[in-house]
Enzyme design. Sequence first.
Site, PDB file in Angstrom:
ATOM      1  N   ASP A  62       0.848  -1.189   0.000  1.00  0.00           N
ATOM      2  CA  ASP A  62       0.000   0.000   0.000  1.00  0.00           C
ATOM      3  C   ASP A  62       0.880   1.234   0.000  1.00  0.00           C
ATOM      4  O   ASP A  62       2.080   1.153   0.246  1.00  0.00           O
ATOM      5  CB  ASP A  62      -0.988   0.001   1.166  1.00  0.00           C
ATOM      6  CG  ASP A  62      -0.323  -0.101   2.521  1.00  0.00           C
ATOM      7  OD1 ASP A  62      -1.033   0.036   3.520  1.00  0.00           O
ATOM      8  OD2 ASP A  62       0.895  -0.319   2.580  1.00  0.00           O
ATOM      9  N   TYR A  64       2.758   4.809   0.950  1.00  0.00           N
ATOM     10  CA  TYR A  64       3.318   5.345   2.187  1.00  0.00           C
ATOM     11  C   TYR A  64       2.238   6.131   2.922  1.00  0.00           C
ATOM     12  O   TYR A  64       1.455   6.848   2.301  1.00  0.00           O
ATOM     13  CB  TYR A  64       4.499   6.264   1.881  1.00  0.00           C
ATOM     14  CG  TYR A  64       5.641   5.588   1.160  1.00  0.00           C
ATOM     15  CD1 TYR A  64       6.456   4.659   1.801  1.00  0.00           C
ATOM     16  CD2 TYR A  64       5.934   5.900  -0.172  1.00  0.00           C
ATOM     17  CE1 TYR A  64       7.516   4.059   1.146  1.00  0.00           C
ATOM     18  CE2 TYR A  64       6.994   5.306  -0.835  1.00  0.00           C
ATOM     19  CZ  TYR A  64       7.784   4.375  -0.177  1.00  0.00           C
ATOM     20  OH  TYR A  64       8.827   3.778  -0.830  1.00  0.00           O
ATOM     21  N   PHE A  75       6.495   2.307  -4.245  1.00  0.00           N
ATOM     22  CA  PHE A  75       7.861   2.511  -3.761  1.00  0.00           C
ATOM     23  C   PHE A  75       8.441   3.878  -4.110  1.00  0.00           C
ATOM     24  O   PHE A  75       9.459   4.279  -3.555  1.00  0.00           O
ATOM     25  CB  PHE A  75       8.808   1.400  -4.267  1.00  0.00           C
ATOM     26  CG  PHE A  75       8.415   0.028  -3.830  1.00  0.00           C
ATOM     27  CD1 PHE A  75       8.554  -0.363  -2.515  1.00  0.00           C
ATOM     28  CD2 PHE A  75       7.874  -0.882  -4.731  1.00  0.00           C
ATOM     29  CE1 PHE A  75       8.176  -1.630  -2.086  1.00  0.00           C
ATOM     30  CE2 PHE A  75       7.483  -2.147  -4.319  1.00  0.00           C
ATOM     31  CZ  PHE A  75       7.639  -2.526  -2.998  1.00  0.00           C
ATOM     32  N   HIS A 182      10.388  -8.893   0.977  1.00  0.00           N
ATOM     33  CA  HIS A 182      10.056  -7.486   0.743  1.00  0.00           C
ATOM     34  C   HIS A 182      11.268  -6.616   1.089  1.00  0.00           C
ATOM     35  O   HIS A 182      12.046  -6.948   1.995  1.00  0.00           O
ATOM     36  CB  HIS A 182       8.862  -7.098   1.623  1.00  0.00           C
ATOM     37  CG  HIS A 182       8.233  -5.800   1.270  1.00  0.00           C
ATOM     38  ND1 HIS A 182       8.714  -4.590   1.730  1.00  0.00           N
ATOM     39  CD2 HIS A 182       7.160  -5.511   0.496  1.00  0.00           C
ATOM     40  CE1 HIS A 182       7.955  -3.618   1.254  1.00  0.00           C
ATOM     41  NE2 HIS A 182       7.004  -4.146   0.506  1.00  0.00           N
TER      42      HIS A 182
END
Length: 219
Positions: A62, A64, A75, A182
């Site tokens: 999801d 930030y 990202f 991740h």
Amino acid sequence: MKLDLSRLGDWSTLPFFTAQLPQIETRLAQEDGPVFPPAPQVFAALERCQPDATRVVILGQDPYHTPGKADGLAFSIPNGFPGRLDSLGNIIKELQDDLKVTRTQTALQDWADQGVLLLNTSLTVPQGKAGGHKALGWAALVRDVLERLADRPRAYVLWGSHAQKVAAKVDPTRNLKIETAHPSPLSAYRGFFGSRPFSTVNQWLKDHGDTEINWTQAP
């Protein structure tokens, strides 16, 4: 929050936009605090990378949940953001180790412009509440996107168990499917570092007669 669909291009035909989006907009309108990214950027990943132009899919979780940090691309962080880079910082570190290049820009629009779809599995998040919209209904959009992209082989970079679960039906015999930990500071040392995803994607693209992604910097 009323979302702008005017720049979706060929993505606008996905069933999600008539079947599920109205309910999501209703629920977003009931939020009593800030939601990120800002409404004009919620669909930035799709707007910037149309289906036929998509060569690589990088799937995040999801956005930030810190003010000024989410820009609609998974990202990506606006250049000049003064806070921590978290997952992106580790991505840049792995990029440097993998390709021996240094990237100083944190905004990833140049990746999107080369056919890298930077998509989160949730397109919105309440301020300060990581995962706060994971049950809002965005998963239906991601399913539609992956089905639309099943028309030809592509490279899929799936960081973390959540992305891997969402893209479980992507055929690894037809597509490149990279699945590792991740890049979050909590998990990057469990297999993300040293995985060399950028060189692997570029080699796969070359092997399929396509041009490499310039991961380093915007032209």
